[in-house]
Design a protein around this motif. Structure first.
Motif, PDB file in Angstrom:
ATOM      1  N   ALA A  41       0.870  -1.118  -0.018  1.00 42.02           N
ATOM      2  CA  ALA A  41       0.174   0.204   0.007  1.00 42.02           C
ATOM      3  C   ALA A  41       0.952   0.965  -0.290  1.00 42.02           C
ATOM      4  N   SER A  42       1.857   1.159   0.586  1.00 40.53           N
ATOM      5  CA  SER A  42       2.950   2.514   0.839  1.00 40.53           C
ATOM      6  C   SER A  42       3.599   2.479  -0.413  1.00 40.53           C
ATOM      7  N   ALA A  43       4.208   1.296  -1.021  1.00 43.56           N
ATOM      8  CA  ALA A  43       4.894   1.515  -2.380  1.00 43.56           C
ATOM      9  C   ALA A  43       3.624   2.303  -3.530  1.00 43.56           C
ATOM     10  N   SER A  44       2.398   1.649  -3.716  1.00 39.17           N
ATOM     11  CA  SER A  44       1.228   2.174  -4.423  1.00 39.17           C
ATOM     12  C   SER A  44       1.205   3.332  -4.237  1.00 39.17           C
ATOM     13  N   LEU A  45       0.934   3.495  -2.843  1.00 42.44           N
ATOM     14  CA  LEU A  45       0.619   5.151  -2.978  1.00 42.44           C
ATOM     15  C   LEU A  45       1.581   6.494  -2.832  1.00 42.44           C
ATOM     16  N   GLY A  46       2.354   6.134  -3.034  1.00 48.45           N
ATOM     17  CA  GLY A  46       3.890   6.990  -3.041  1.00 48.45           C
ATOM     18  C   GLY A  46       3.653   6.691  -5.046  1.00 48.45           C
ATOM     19  N   LEU A  48       1.394   6.819  -6.466  1.00 43.21           N
ATOM     20  CA  LEU A  48      -0.186   7.954  -6.751  1.00 43.21           C
ATOM     21  C   LEU A  48       0.087   9.229  -6.250  1.00 43.21           C
ATOM     22  N   VAL A  49       0.641   9.061  -5.350  1.00 47.62           N
ATOM     23  CA  VAL A  49       0.845  10.757  -5.101  1.00 47.62           C
ATOM     24  C   VAL A  49       1.649  11.899  -6.335  1.00 47.62           C
ATOM     25  N   LEU A  50       2.798  10.742  -6.440  1.00 52.91           N
ATOM     26  CA  LEU A  50       3.889  11.452  -7.927  1.00 52.91           C
ATOM     27  C   LEU A  50       2.996  11.681  -8.455  1.00 52.91           C
ATOM     28  N   ARG A  54       2.256  14.858 -10.612  1.00 48.13           N
ATOM     29  CA  ARG A  54       2.782  15.725 -11.552  1.00 48.13           C
ATOM     30  C   ARG A  54       1.222  16.421 -12.487  1.00 48.13           C
ATOM     31  N   GLY A  55       0.264  15.555 -12.496  1.00 44.45           N
ATOM     32  CA  GLY A  55      -0.159  15.851 -13.656  1.00 44.45           C
ATOM     33  C   GLY A  55      -1.643  16.862 -13.002  1.00 44.45           C
ATOM     34  N   HIS A  56      -1.611  16.978 -11.621  1.00 43.64           N
ATOM     35  CA  HIS A  56      -1.883  18.486 -11.570  1.00 43.64           C
ATOM     36  C   HIS A  56      -1.249  19.788 -11.353  1.00 43.64           C
ATOM     37  N   ARG A  57       0.221  19.584 -11.711  1.00 47.64           N
ATOM     38  CA  ARG A  57       0.764  20.925 -12.655  1.00 47.64           C
ATOM     39  C   ARG A  57       0.473  20.731 -13.968  1.00 47.64           C
ATOM     40  N   LEU A  58       0.323  19.573 -14.603  1.00 49.65           N
ATOM     41  CA  LEU A  58       0.235  19.929 -15.823  1.00 49.65           C
ATOM     42  C   LEU A  58      -0.951  20.174 -16.029  1.00 49.65           C
TER      43      LEU A  58
END
Length: 449
Positions: A41-46, A48-50, A54-58
């Motif tokens: 879960a920690s790996a997947s969440l990391g 998704l957050v990344l 990046r998607g929000h900036r674009l």
């Protein structure tokens, strides 16, 4: 590294971090399954957050005006931002080129001497140049998207526009003043129309002058021919005394000479209109020119007038000697013909402050009314037709003078008043005038070289 390789690298990093977290939690929680789930879960969440950051900036850049550069991220979002920005910049460049081409095209139409009016399917004005606006009394900005039939109220124009038969141009009176407009419509695209207008006032005036010229020439030649025909019939059918026969022959000679003079003047006009302008390398002395004109005037007057000539200018003029002699000679001849016996005729010159030379002829004749002055140089225009024919004039003399002056870059000036005589002057530009002393200096310098 491509965005796919970078995504695989991030996935491997996330798996490694998840495994590390799982191992640390297993020692602490003593629950391997829960530790593994938390690690995954920690790996997947990391990841998704990344991706979310990046998607929000674009998306934030896309929602803006795109004036700045797209976010320079690595991986998928960086590649996507670069491609989107490049596509936008290419589209902006294409739009800029099209706008420039459109502006250049409209500027070219704006510079056209003809009016151009673009109409849509509802007869609304999409665009018009300033010439069309002037022709139809429109405002190029205010009247956009207005129905042209509401602004141009001429019933003839409205019928022509609606009938759809545009094979022949429509002639309309110019609403801005005297004159005529030639209007023709051309269809293009789907139901769009182009209204082209042209001011044909000068063309119609030239055509009217041509018709009048032909009619005047026909009349001027027919008159002496009629007289000659009558005299020939008289001599052939009636017995004449020697005195009557001589008188008829004299009259026939006069009419023949009149017709020859008319033909000569017509040929002179044709030659002036069809030949190139005189160059500036042939110089004629003003004193010699005026002396010849004065001598011809004295011979024509035969002592009936007081003729004076001022010929001490020490100047030269560049041009065609025969044309200039004909021009100033015509003025002197007219002065002799129209000045009553005992009158005075003065021929002279004047150098103006700007270097232009004025050759003038002044007479004490009856003068000319002001309303006739603007038309005196027109072909066959006469103030008094019967008197002109009595003096032997053809009505072409001043027209020849005007053409000679135009060919030499000068002008014909006329001032007259009833009862106070007339002043006729030829104004030659400064570039065609020089002092004889300067001319001799230039000749000596050329010889020494």
């Amino acid at each position: 590294m491509s965005w796919i390789g970078f995504r695989i690298f991030l996935a491997l990093v996330a798996i490694g971090l998840g495994a590390l977290i799982s191992l640390l939690l297993q020692d602490w929680l003593k629950m391997p399954v829960v530790a593994n789930l938390i690690g995954v879960a920690s790996a997947s969440l990391g990841l998704l957050v990344l991706d979310g950051v990046r998607g929000h900036r674009l998306l934030s850049w896309l929602r803006g005006n795109q004036e700045s550069s797209a976010p320079r991220d690595t991986g998928l979002w960086g590649e996507l931002g670069y491609r989107v920005e490049r596509a936008l910049r290419l589209r902006e460049q294409a739009l800029a080129r099209e706008r420039l081409q459109l502006q250049q095209f409209l500027s070219a139409i704006e510079a056209s001497p003809n009016g151009v009016l673009m109409l849509d399917t509802q007869d609304q004005i999409q665009w018009c140049n300033r010439v069309a606006a002037d022709h139809f009394s429109l405002d190029p900005q205010r009247d956009l998207l207005q129905r042209v039939t509401n602004l141009v109220r001429s019933p003839t124009f409205v019928d022509y526009l609606h009938q759809g038969l545009y094979t022949e141009p429509l002639m309309l009176p110019n609403p801005r003043g005297p004159g005529s407009l030639s209007v023709i419509v051309r269809c293009y695209a789907d139901g769009l129309r182009l209204v082209l207008s042209q001011d044909v006032t000068e063309r119609e005036r030239a055509e009217a002058m041509r018709r009048d010229f032909v009619a005047n020439v026909s009349h001027e030649i027919r008159t002496p021919l009629t007289v000659l025909t009558g005299f020939i019939e008289t001599m052939g059918s009636l017995p004449l005394t020697e005195a009557e026969r001589k008188r008829v022959i004299v009259l026939m000679e006069q009419q023949t000479q009149r017709m020859l003079t008319l033909v000569s003047d017509l040929l002179t006009l044709a030659q002036l209109e069809g030949s190139p302008r005189p160059g500036g390398d042939r110089w004629i002395t003003v004193d010699g020119l005026l002396a010849r004109v004065s001598a011809d005037a004295v011979a024509l007057s035969a002592g009936r007038h007081r003729i004076s000539c001022e010929a001490k200018s020490q100047l030269e003029i560049a041009g065609n000697e025969s044309e200039l002699l004909s021009a100033i000679g015509n003025l002197a001849t007219n002065a002799v013909r129209y000045t009553p016996d005992g009158g005075a005729i003065d021929i002279g010159w004047r150098l103006q402050a700007d270097g232009c030379l004025q050759l003038w002829v002044h007479d004490t004749g009856p003068g000319i009314a002001k309303e006739h002055l603007p038309r005196l140089a027109e072909r066959f225009y006469r103030v008094d037709g019967s008197r002109s024919r009595e003096t032997g004039g053809t009505g072409l003399g001043l027209s020849i003078v005007k053409h000679v002056m135009q060919r030499h870059g000068g002008s014909l000036q006329i001032e007259s008043e009833l009862g106070r005589g007339s002043d006729f002057a030829l104004l030659l530009p400064a570039v065609r005038v020089r002092a004889i002393a300067i001319a001799e200096t230039e000749t000596s310098a050329a010889a020494s070289r």
